[in-house]
Design a protein around this motif. Structure first.
Motif, PDB file in Angstrom:
ATOM      1  N   ILE A  43       0.840  -1.202   0.000  1.00 36.24           N
ATOM      2  CA  ILE A  43       0.000   0.000   0.000  1.00 36.24           C
ATOM      3  C   ILE A  43       0.871   1.247   0.000  1.00 36.24           C
ATOM      4  N   GLY A  44       1.982   1.195   0.733  1.00 36.76           N
ATOM      5  CA  GLY A  44       2.891   2.335   0.768  1.00 36.76           C
ATOM      6  C   GLY A  44       3.458   2.659  -0.604  1.00 36.76           C
ATOM      7  N   THR A  45       3.880   1.640  -1.346  1.00 38.63           N
ATOM      8  CA  THR A  45       4.417   1.875  -2.693  1.00 38.63           C
ATOM      9  C   THR A  45       3.331   2.380  -3.638  1.00 38.63           C
ATOM     10  N   THR A  46       2.093   1.972  -3.413  1.00 35.76           N
ATOM     11  CA  THR A  46       0.982   2.480  -4.234  1.00 35.76           C
ATOM     12  C   THR A  46       0.794   3.969  -4.000  1.00 35.76           C
ATOM     13  N   TYR A  47       0.803   4.370  -2.727  1.00 33.20           N
ATOM     14  CA  TYR A  47       0.673   5.795  -2.409  1.00 33.20           C
ATOM     15  C   TYR A  47       1.836   6.597  -2.994  1.00 33.20           C
ATOM     16  N   ASP A  48       3.050   5.991  -2.972  1.00 33.62           N
ATOM     17  CA  ASP A  48       4.227   6.689  -3.490  1.00 33.62           C
ATOM     18  C   ASP A  48       4.164   6.883  -5.002  1.00 33.62           C
ATOM     19  N   LEU A  49       3.418   6.002  -5.678  1.00 35.77           N
ATOM     20  CA  LEU A  49       3.350   6.060  -7.141  1.00 35.77           C
ATOM     21  C   LEU A  49       2.402   7.147  -7.634  1.00 35.77           C
ATOM     22  N   PHE A  50       1.388   7.478  -6.829  1.00 33.36           N
ATOM     23  CA  PHE A  50       0.323   8.358  -7.314  1.00 33.36           C
ATOM     24  C   PHE A  50       0.438   9.769  -6.736  1.00 33.36           C
ATOM     25  N   LYS A  51       0.041  10.694  -7.568  1.00 29.73           N
ATOM     26  CA  LYS A  51      -0.044  12.091  -7.148  1.00 29.73           C
ATOM     27  C   LYS A  51      -1.383  12.348  -6.476  1.00 29.73           C
ATOM     28  N   THR A  52      -2.456  11.845  -7.068  1.00 25.38           N
ATOM     29  CA  THR A  52      -3.802  11.922  -6.483  1.00 25.38           C
ATOM     30  C   THR A  52      -4.537  10.621  -6.752  1.00 25.38           C
ATOM     31  N   ILE A  53      -5.402  10.229  -5.817  1.00 22.32           N
ATOM     32  CA  ILE A  53      -6.267   9.062  -5.991  1.00 22.32           C
ATOM     33  C   ILE A  53      -7.671   9.440  -5.550  1.00 22.32           C
ATOM     34  N   ARG A  54      -8.618   9.291  -6.430  1.00 27.60           N
ATOM     35  CA  ARG A  54     -10.011   9.470  -6.009  1.00 27.60           C
ATOM     36  C   ARG A  54     -10.350   8.321  -5.066  1.00 27.60           C
ATOM     37  N   PRO A  55     -10.914   8.602  -3.911  1.00 28.21           N
ATOM     38  CA  PRO A  55     -11.187   7.526  -2.941  1.00 28.21           C
ATOM     39  C   PRO A  55     -11.924   6.336  -3.545  1.00 28.21           C
ATOM     40  N   HIS A  56     -12.881   6.603  -4.431  1.00 29.04           N
ATOM     41  CA  HIS A  56     -13.647   5.498  -5.015  1.00 29.04           C
ATOM     42  C   HIS A  56     -12.825   4.679  -6.007  1.00 29.04           C
ATOM     43  N   ASP A  57     -11.672   5.203  -6.452  1.00 25.97           N
ATOM     44  CA  ASP A  57     -10.826   4.465  -7.395  1.00 25.97           C
ATOM     45  C   ASP A  57      -9.809   3.570  -6.698  1.00 25.97           C
ATOM     46  N   ILE A  77       4.568  11.140 -12.268  1.00 29.13           N
ATOM     47  CA  ILE A  77       5.637  10.673 -13.155  1.00 29.13           C
ATOM     48  C   ILE A  77       7.022  11.165 -12.717  1.00 29.13           C
ATOM     49  N   HIS A  78       7.073  11.990 -11.699  1.00 29.06           N
ATOM     50  CA  HIS A  78       8.351  12.480 -11.187  1.00 29.06           C
ATOM     51  C   HIS A  78       8.764  11.767  -9.897  1.00 29.06           C
ATOM     52  N   SER A  79       7.986  10.786  -9.483  1.00 30.54           N
ATOM     53  CA  SER A  79       8.273  10.098  -8.219  1.00 30.54           C
ATOM     54  C   SER A  79       9.334   9.019  -8.412  1.00 30.54           C
ATOM     55  N   LYS A  80       9.983   8.660  -7.319  1.00 27.95           N
ATOM     56  CA  LYS A  80      10.989   7.602  -7.335  1.00 27.95           C
ATOM     57  C   LYS A  80      10.351   6.255  -7.671  1.00 27.95           C
ATOM     58  N   GLN A  81       9.139   6.031  -7.165  1.00 29.68           N
ATOM     59  CA  GLN A  81       8.461   4.768  -7.423  1.00 29.68           C
ATOM     60  C   GLN A  81       8.128   4.605  -8.903  1.00 29.68           C
ATOM     61  N   PHE A  82       7.781   5.716  -9.554  1.00 28.44           N
ATOM     62  CA  PHE A  82       7.487   5.647 -10.987  1.00 28.44           C
ATOM     63  C   PHE A  82       8.744   5.259 -11.762  1.00 28.44           C
ATOM     64  N   LEU A  83       9.896   5.785 -11.364  1.00 26.47           N
ATOM     65  CA  LEU A  83      11.156   5.427 -12.010  1.00 26.47           C
ATOM     66  C   LEU A  83      11.439   3.936 -11.844  1.00 26.47           C
ATOM     67  N   ILE A  84      11.159   3.403 -10.647  1.00 26.85           N
ATOM     68  CA  ILE A  84      11.353   1.966 -10.392  1.00 26.85           C
ATOM     69  C   ILE A  84      10.445   1.135 -11.297  1.00 26.85           C
ATOM     70  N   GLU A  85       9.182   1.544 -11.414  1.00 24.21           N
ATOM     71  CA  GLU A  85       8.232   0.806 -12.249  1.00 24.21           C
ATOM     72  C   GLU A  85       8.646   0.860 -13.717  1.00 24.21           C
ATOM     73  N   MET A  86       9.174   1.982 -14.153  1.00 24.16           N
ATOM     74  CA  MET A  86       9.622   2.114 -15.539  1.00 24.16           C
ATOM     75  C   MET A  86      10.798   1.181 -15.813  1.00 24.16           C
ATOM     76  N   GLN A  87      11.709   1.078 -14.855  1.00 23.06           N
ATOM     77  CA  GLN A  87      12.852   0.182 -15.015  1.00 23.06           C
ATOM     78  C   GLN A  87      12.410  -1.289 -15.023  1.00 23.06           C
ATOM     79  N   LYS A  88      11.442  -1.620 -14.154  1.00 23.45           N
ATOM     80  CA  LYS A  88      10.896  -2.984 -14.145  1.00 23.45           C
ATOM     81  C   LYS A  88      10.273  -3.324 -15.490  1.00 23.45           C
ATOM     82  N   LEU A  89       9.565  -2.372 -16.039  1.00 25.97           N
ATOM     83  CA  LEU A  89       8.876  -2.568 -17.311  1.00 25.97           C
ATOM     84  C   LEU A  89       9.870  -2.898 -18.420  1.00 25.97           C
TER      85      LEU A  89
END
Length: 766
Positions: free
Chosen positions: A273-287, A351-363
């Motif tokens: 859950i922590g990495t999910t929060y780190d990946l997003f800038k905003t999350i609509r609660p219902h999403d 897209i400027h977060s560290k987690q996004f960079l990690i996901e891009m490298q994994k991809l």
């Protein structure tokens, strides 16, 4: 049809239940002196016979449940019940069949005893697995709708909730419904409290109330309220089932609370859950529910009260259910307003977060590896493949990736353009990093093969040498080759190790390349035999048994002591696989033996228990059956007779020249669903799978028949008539109904699979 079996120490309460239901009907009795006897008199007989042994599982209460909207008449249901009891080993036991009509699915209750007339307890081994297989036969015979067998497809039977009515004293119907739902809830989830249990059963209109007796003992009661005019009075948990009493449920809850794995699961969820929060800038609660499912594969439900989201509940794959507040305040939606407090702003990735960079490298890493696995001409090592890659080569793979689609889903058009640009810029760095890592691994792997070859030669596992060039068989079986005093990978010239063996007399045309899967299993097997590596035992698969078929030149030179050790290990590996494949067909220990016999395996009684052997291995090679399986097979009343009946089956296989690993391999492929490959072996090579007829019919209906027909149709006109005759004959032979006069063909008298030379004195004794 679903069968449920409950064992108990007494039968009086069960008798009262099944005979006390309104509208119940006794369909008949089994193994009684008359069909015209009072139910209470039968109960006395059953009680008397069961009390002749002190076991806790004296009696068996079985319910046979038809699918929703399925109907059979009384006489048919009684016949189904008798057949079920016969196949489950209760054929000589007294039993009573009672039909109930209190739920929307038709069902019968069968009451019997596990104690025979000599005071001995019947075998109860593998009863659940055998019951699943047994219920499949009436489905086919009486054309009943088959019930899904997998856990994923099973759903709690909400339709069984009693309809709207005013009778709130329908205790028996309520009791049975609550018992069914509670059983499945407790099997699916690791519940830790009554409060949690109440939340889980609420969707099924069940209410939970904690109680306390006059002596201060804690208890629990259950009731129904569907909010549509149907409400029952509460029933004590002990009346629902003896395992549903308050104290017993509390012990289960306490056990789950004390589990050492609980903190580990909680820590894993915190990180996810922590990495999910780190990946997003905003999350609509219902999403959030959809985001966690797509990104981490997590199942959650939002806790909504009066249109307000107060948190969420996680239904973890471990079986535990976690509330948001259990995971820490810093993960609370109310405490992370920087992500959830942006009103109706769209869910957007940072897209400027560290987690996004990690996901891009994994991809990029996954795309590079996938491109290697999918390459049409897969030659060379992964590091060599990486050297030739360009970014455009992996673009199609990136576009097909679910992770790529997930990331772009929460981006604007401008961000998507920037994302693709960043992928292209990041690609060279990841490419070089993977290349360097794989280079180190590949060098270590070649050194490991060199060391293993040295150990094998020093210990004399195989009678191979350099003078006659037979050492090449060992090289090939480990995926390496020898050239100019160097050892290299079989499909690469990149790395080499000096091996001064001189000019070896190898044939000009070496053996064909072998699948990496067989090479890997052979490597593990040799390590296990030489180093006694226990860890490698769990890595062995059924493929281990087929190594002599793949590497005949090597294994025919194997020394006798190591041969026996290999065959014992290979028998054990294949046994585990075959047991899983037979599970859906096996309704008795006799079936267990019959399914193995059809494959060319047989059982013998030894001083320390029952051993399994095969017609493909040496007469002295065997594998000792596990203790529980020994007890299971030992429960056959006429075991000696059953073991003697194996001989004609095996002699028939040998007579028809099917005592060959290629026949077993065809059956193995059939079990795995590789019907195209089996169809080719049947029509082009006349190789008939060694497999039980019941299993064969199952696979024919599932897709093998269609694969054979497509194989025939795909050939040109010149070859089609010949292939058609082979295909028709193949189908008939599989079903033991020959449809042509084609002469039996032994298509494997060649160097690859002919083992008659090395098994001159093979015999089968019983």
């Amino acid at each position: 049809m679903i069968a449920k079996i409950i064992y108990g120490q007494t039968c009086r309460g069960t008798l009262d239940y099944i005979l006390g239901k309104e509208g119940m009907q006794v369909l008949g009795y089994g193994n009684t002196f008359s069909q015209d006897i009072p139910p209470k008199f039968f109960g006395s007989l059953l009680h008397f016979q069961g009390q002749r042994n002190a076991t806790k599982n004296r009696y068996a209460h079985i319910s046979l449940n038809l699918p929703h909207d399925e109907h059979v008449d009384d006489s048919t249901f009684f016949e189904i019940s008798k057949e079920y009891m016969e196949k489950m080993g209760y054929g000589e036991q007294p039993f009573m069949v009672v039909r109930h009509n209190d739920t929307k699915h038709e069902h019968v209750h069968i009451l019997t005893t596990n104690v025979n007339d000599k005071g001995q307890v019947l075998s109860l081994y593998n009863s659940k697995r055998r019951s699943m297989a047994t219920t499949g036969y009436p489905e086919t015979k009486y054309n009943l709708e088959p019930v899904p067998r997998t856990k994923q497809e099973k759903q709690l039977p909400i339709f069984r909730l009693p309809e709207t009515r005013t009778n709130n004293d329908d205790i028996q119907g309520t009791r049975y419904y609550i018992q069914d739902v509670l059983n499945r809830i407790l099997q699916r989830y690791k519940v830790r409290s009554f409060e949690e249990l109440a939340r889980l059963v609420k969707p099924y209109h069940i209410e939970v109330r904690q109680t306390q007796s006059t002596t201060g003992r804690a208890g629990v009661a259950f009731g129904l309220d569907n909010r549509q005019g149907y409400r029952t009075r509460f029933i004590n948990g002990s009346r629902i089932h003896r395992q549903m009493s308050g104290p017993k449920l509390q012990r289960i809850f306490d056990s789950h609370k004390r589990s050492k794995l609980l903190p580990m699961h909680r820590k894993r969820l915190l990180k996810q859950i922590g990495t999910t929060y780190d990946l997003f800038k905003t999350i609509r609660p219902h999403d959030l529910k959809e985001v966690l499912k797509e990104y981490k594969g997590m199942d959650i439900e939002l806790d909504i009260k009066r249109d307000t989201i107060e948190g969420y509940t996680i239904y973890d794959k471990s079986g535990y259910v976690f509330r948001e507040k259990e995971l820490g305040k810093h993960l609370s939606m109310q405490k992370r307003l920087d992500i959830f407090g942006n009103g109706d702003a769209w869910t957007e990735i940072n897209i400027h977060s560290k987690q996004f960079l990690i996901e891009m490298q994994k991809l990029i890493r996954e795309a590079i590896r996938t491109s290697y696995l999918k390459s049409k001409q897969k030659k060379g090592l992964l590091s060599e493949h990486i050297e030739t890659l360009s970014f455009t080569d992996i673009v199609p793979i990136l576009m097909e990736s679910e992770k790529h689609r997930f990331l772009e889903k929460y981006m604007s058009s401008e961000q998507k353009h920037l994302f693709r640009k960043n992928l292209q810029e990041t690609f060279p760095k990841i490419q070089q990093r993977i290349h360097d890592t794989e280079t180190i691994k590949e060098k270590e792997a070649l050194q490991g093969k060199f060391d293993l070859i040295g150990d094998v030669l020093r210990k004399g596992v195989f009678n191979v040498g350099a003078t006659d060039g037979s050492v090449r068989h060992l090289f090939q079986a480990l995926g390496v080759k020898y050239r100019n005093n160097k050892l290299l990978f079989n499909d690469s010239e990149k790395y080499s190790l000096p091996v001064p063996l001189g000019n070896l007399p190898f044939p000009k045309k070496m053996e064909e390349h072998v699948s990496n899967g067989f090479v890997r299993q052979n490597h593990l097997m040799l390590e296990m035999m030489i180093k006694q590596d226990v860890d490698n035992v769990s890595k062995q698969t059924a493929i281990s048994f087929f190594l002599p078929m793949v590497f005949p030149g090597l294994f025919k030179r194997m020394n006798s002591d190591y041969r026996q050790r290999y065959e014992r290990l290979a028998l054990g590996a294949y046994l585990k696989h075959a047991e899983r494949m037979h599970a859906s067909f096996e309704k008795s220990p006799k079936d267990y033996i019959a399914f193995f016999n059809a494959k060319g395996f047989y059982f013998e009684k030894g001083e320390s228990g029952i051993n399994i052997k095969s017609i493909y291995t040496n007469i002295n090679s065997s594998y000792k059956m596990p203790k529980r399986t020994n007890l299971y097979l030992g429960s056959i009343p006429d075991l000696e007779t059953t073991l003697k009946q194996q001989q004609p089956v095996l002699e028939n296989l040998i007579k028809n020249r099917r005592d060959n690993l290629k026949n077993l391999w065809a059956g193995h492929l059939m079990e795995l669903g590789h019907y195209d490959r089996v169809a080719y072996m049947l029509t082009n090579e006349s190789v008939y799978p060694n497999l039980d007829r019941k299993a064969t019919i199952h696979h024919m209906d599932k897709g093998l028949r269609k694969a054979i027909q497509e194989r025939i149709a795909s050939k040109n006109t010149f070859k089609q008539n010949r292939l058609l005759r082979k295909g028709v004959y193949a189908i008939g032979s599989l079903l033991d109904k020959p449809t042509g006069n084609q002469e039996d063909y032994n298509g494997f008298k060649d160097e690859l699979t002919d083992y008659t030379k090395r098994r001159k004195n093979r015999g089968i004794s019983f």
